[in-house]
Design an enzyme around this catalytic site. Structure first.
Site, PDB file in Angstrom:
ATOM      1  N   ASP A 182      72.879  32.460 -37.618  1.00  0.00           N
ATOM      2  CA  ASP A 182      71.514  32.062 -37.257  1.00  0.00           C
ATOM      3  C   ASP A 182      71.432  30.624 -36.759  1.00  0.00           C
ATOM      4  O   ASP A 182      70.358  30.166 -36.381  1.00  0.00           O
ATOM      5  CB  ASP A 182      70.589  32.218 -38.474  1.00  0.00           C
ATOM      6  CG  ASP A 182      70.892  31.183 -39.556  1.00  0.00           C
ATOM      7  OD1 ASP A 182      72.048  31.145 -40.038  1.00  0.00           O
ATOM      8  OD2 ASP A 182      69.995  30.402 -39.903  1.00  0.00           O
ATOM      9  N   ASN A 183      72.562  29.914 -36.758  1.00  0.00           N
ATOM     10  CA  ASN A 183      72.566  28.485 -36.437  1.00  0.00           C
ATOM     11  C   ASN A 183      73.357  28.227 -35.159  1.00  0.00           C
ATOM     12  O   ASN A 183      74.561  28.500 -35.103  1.00  0.00           O
ATOM     13  CB  ASN A 183      73.173  27.708 -37.616  1.00  0.00           C
ATOM     14  CG  ASN A 183      72.985  26.212 -37.498  1.00  0.00           C
ATOM     15  OD1 ASN A 183      73.075  25.636 -36.412  1.00  0.00           O
ATOM     16  ND2 ASN A 183      72.754  25.569 -38.630  1.00  0.00           N
ATOM     17  N   ASP A 219      78.030  34.826 -40.937  1.00  0.00           N
ATOM     18  CA  ASP A 219      77.374  33.787 -41.711  1.00  0.00           C
ATOM     19  C   ASP A 219      76.577  34.453 -42.838  1.00  0.00           C
ATOM     20  O   ASP A 219      76.311  35.655 -42.796  1.00  0.00           O
ATOM     21  CB  ASP A 219      76.451  32.984 -40.789  1.00  0.00           C
ATOM     22  CG  ASP A 219      75.684  31.913 -41.525  1.00  0.00           C
ATOM     23  OD1 ASP A 219      76.325  31.098 -42.216  1.00  0.00           O
ATOM     24  OD2 ASP A 219      74.444  31.888 -41.428  1.00  0.00           O
ATOM     25  N   ASP A 248      73.702  32.584 -45.480  1.00  0.00           N
ATOM     26  CA  ASP A 248      72.312  32.183 -45.644  1.00  0.00           C
ATOM     27  C   ASP A 248      71.624  32.032 -44.291  1.00  0.00           C
ATOM     28  O   ASP A 248      72.091  31.292 -43.431  1.00  0.00           O
ATOM     29  CB  ASP A 248      72.223  30.871 -46.429  1.00  0.00           C
ATOM     30  CG  ASP A 248      70.946  30.773 -47.258  1.00  0.00           C
ATOM     31  OD1 ASP A 248      69.961  31.436 -46.886  1.00  0.00           O
ATOM     32  OD2 ASP A 248      70.947  30.057 -48.261  1.00  0.00           O
TER      33      ASP A 248
END
Length: 264
Positions: free
Chosen positions: A207-208, A7, A9
């Site tokens: 991060d998600n 990923d 952002d």
């Protein structure tokens, strides 16, 4: 041989600010000879623009190492082969991906129903665009959403994402779109094919929990959550309970992940 679907952002940078140790992690991947792919739900940029942005924050990248949700959307409708006319709600990255795939992007003034309505982030979204997209979908165009993210991180703030626009189009057209971006299996299928490794050798890093990690788990890949974006050490347990999504590994920063994977 390990491979990585990364990923952007929240994982490698925050908007236009680099995340500590991200550049070192990419350097480590290159030193180890591990193949990797930058996989992003952001539909606004072309692979060349993604590459330029990564380089500005100190991360090595080539356009061939990038897969955007716009590219995946173009691949998906290209496979359908039911027509070449598209009404696009989106920015340069989406329009360029559709053009490169051989589609004709029609204007707001073109009243003939296209084959597809493809929507991504559009910071010039208007009532006219909403009405036009809804009219085309209700008249039979296939609705395609590049990514479902309702919010997107930018310089440690959250702004409305493509999914927020998609919600308005879906509610008005009373039609669920085909969702392309993470956690959809569609973008994961293209990313895995491009990497060309067995699923058990591929790490999805992000991060998600609801996009990166859930997408990786659904695809059968291994997953690593990095606590540099949407989830922090303080909110980790709560977020895992709320989402029901549990990654295989959790790390504070990317070089910590490199250390975990380097252990015999």
């Amino acid at each position: 041989m390990l491979g990585f679907l990364l990923d952007l952002d929240g994982t490698l940078y925050h908007g236009d600010k680099p995340i500590p140790y991200a550049a070192e992690f990419i350097g480590w991947l290159r030193e180890q000879g591990y193949p990797y792919l930058y996989v992003t739900n952001n539909s606004s940029r072309t692979p060349e623009q993604v590459t330029e942005h990564l380089r500005k924050v100190g991360i090595e990248a080539e356009p061939s190492e990038v897969l955007t949700s716009s590219q995946a959307a173009a691949l998906y409708i290209q496979e359908g082969q039911t027509g070449k006319r598209v009404y696009a709600v989106g920015e340069n990255g989406l329009r360029q991906a559709l053009h490169d795939a051989g589609f004709t992007v029609i204007s707001d003034e073109d009243l003939e129903t296209p084959d597809y309505v493809v929507q991504g982030i559009d910071r010039d979204f208007s009532y006219t665009k909403l009405a036009t997209a809804v009219r085309h979908i209700r008249n039979g165009a296939l609705s395609v959403l590049t990514n479902p993210d309702h919010l997107l991180p930018w310089n440690n703030e959250l702004q409305p994402g493509a999914g927020s626009i998609g919600a308005a189009i879906e509610r008005s057209s009373q039609t669920k779109p085909v969702v392309i971006g993470k956690p959809s299996p569609i973008i994961m299928k293209y990313a895995i094919a491009k990497l060309g490794l067995p699923l058990e050798q591929i790490w999805v890093v992000g991060d998600n929990l609801l996009t990166d990690i859930q997408g990786g788990l659904a695809a059968g890949c291994r997953t690593a959550l990095v606590l540099s974006g949407l989830v922090s050490r303080d909110t980790l347990q709560e977020q895992q309970q709320l989402t029901g999504v549990r990654p295989e590994l959790v790390c504070g920063q990317l070089m910590e992940l490199a250390g975990m994977l380097s252990k015999p």
